[in-house]
Design an enzyme around this catalytic site. Structure first.
Site, short mmCIF file in Angstrom:
data_model
loop_
_atom_site.label_atom_id
_atom_site.label_comp_id
_atom_site.label_asym_id
_atom_site.label_seq_id
_atom_site.Cartn_x
_atom_site.Cartn_y
_atom_site.Cartn_z
N LYS A 8 0.86 -1.20 0.00
CA LYS A 8 0.00 0.00 0.00
C LYS A 8 0.89 1.25 0.00
CE LYS A 8 -3.39 -2.73 2.43
NZ LYS A 8 -4.62 -2.77 3.16
N HIS A 91 -8.67 -3.32 -5.93
CA HIS A 91 -8.56 -3.44 -4.47
C HIS A 91 -9.69 -2.63 -3.83
CE1 HIS A 91 -7.10 -3.09 -0.37
NE2 HIS A 91 -6.32 -4.12 -0.63
N GLU A 93 -9.86 -0.77 -1.36
CA GLU A 93 -9.53 0.61 -0.96
C GLU A 93 -9.64 1.56 -2.16
OE1 GLU A 93 -5.75 -0.18 0.95
OE2 GLU A 93 -6.82 -1.19 2.57
N GLU A 161 -11.21 -10.94 -1.11
CA GLU A 161 -10.85 -10.13 0.05
C GLU A 161 -12.12 -9.54 0.67
OE1 GLU A 161 -6.50 -8.82 -0.08
OE2 GLU A 161 -7.67 -7.26 -1.07
N GLY A 167 -7.23 -5.39 7.04
CA GLY A 167 -6.59 -4.50 8.00
C GLY A 167 -7.30 -4.41 9.34
C1 PEP Z 1 -4.98 -6.06 1.55
O1 PEP Z 1 -4.83 -4.84 1.67
O2 PEP Z 1 -5.11 -6.55 0.44
C2 PEP Z 1 -4.99 -6.86 2.77
C3 PEP Z 1 -5.38 -8.09 2.68
O3 PEP Z 1 -4.59 -6.23 3.91
P1 PEP Z 1 -4.38 -6.94 5.35
O4 PEP Z 1 -3.57 -8.17 5.13
O5 PEP Z 1 -3.67 -5.90 6.17
O6 PEP Z 1 -5.74 -7.25 5.87
#
Ligand code: PEP
Length: 247
Positions: A8, A91, A93, A161, A167
């Site tokens: 990131k 992603h 985010e 995800e 996070g």
């Molecule tokens: C990500 O940002 O793709 C992710 C999985 O983050 P984290 O492992 O911190 O949950």
């Protein structure tokens, strides 16, 4: 199996270099897995230069146009020029804070393919979606967004995800991961035919202490890792588990 590190907007160039050097010395242990490191774009070239030759380098996004008047953006060809061979697309985010819609992501994905990059396409439901029992519907819609790409035979890597697990320290349960990965496999084989099945990674608070259980799930082909990829020892432990279950 693929273990991808999403740094990131973290680490300076010197810290990134130390992390990579910490991983380089273990690279020979990970002969059966692919390691993909996705640093911030300004550091791609520097990280490619120092990373072990077996490690892959990836971008965290790319623009949906090949070139032009897009101030501040980076094209897929530029990522490739800096030595990237992967790019993360979609992603959560970026979907959430940069408002990237399905049509934008499809354009990005097409540019990435044109530039010769392998895509890691992220899908996943919010907590609200899951509480409403809509997780399959949401993921199916996100896969439909890139249907043109899937139909054309370009096989992306898919990262499941769940947004609520990114996070947060909260991890999807083993049965929930298994169920969603099987669902994604059946959706993609419906769209693409069964010949070229995408690899499906899990992402969301994967850490050294839960990695073995997650990576041992039969339908899990690897992990996309955020926070735990910033620590060389922790990330190396996760890679060791991946290597162990790949054998
Ligand atoms: C990500 O940002 O793709 C992710 C999985 O983050 P984290 O492992 O911190 O949950």
């Amino acid at each position: 199996m693929i273990i991808a590190a999403n740094w990131k907007m973290n680490l300076g160039q010197a810290e990134g270099a130390i992390l990579i050097q910490g991983l380089n010395m273990h690279a020979d242990r990970w002969s059966d897995i692919s390691i993909v490191i996705c640093p911030p774009a300004p550091y791609l070239l520097a990280m490619r230069d120092i990373a072990h030759s077996e490690f892959h380098i990836g971008g965290q996004t790319c623009h949906g146009k090949l070139f032009g008047a897009h101030t501040g953006h980076v094209s897929a060809a530029m990522l490739a020029d800096c030595g990237a061979d992967y790019v993360i697309i979609g992603h959560s985010e970026r979907r959430q804070s940069d408002g990237e819609s399905g049509s934008v992501l499809l354009e990005q994905a097409k540019c990435a393919i044109d530039a010769g990059l392998r895509i890691i396409y992220c899908v996943g439901e919010t907590l609200e979606d899951r509480q409403a029992g809509r997780e399959s519907e949401v993921v199916s819609g996100q896969l439909a967004d890139i249907q043109d790409l899937l139909n054309s035979g370009d096989v992306p890597v898919i990262a499941y995800e769940p947004v609520w697990a990114i996070g947060t320290g909260q991890v999807a349960s083993v049965p929930d991961i298994e169920a969603m990965h099987n669902f994604i496999k059946s959706e993609t084989s419906r769209i693409m035919g069964a010949s070229d099945m995408p690899q499906i990674l899990y992402g969301g608070s994967v850490k050294p202490d839960n990695a073995e259980a997650i990576l041992s799930i039969r339908s899990v082909d690897g992990a996309l890792i955020g926070g735990a990829s910033l620590d060389a020892d922790g990330f190396a432990t996760i890679c060791d588990y991946a290597q162990k279950v790949s054998r």
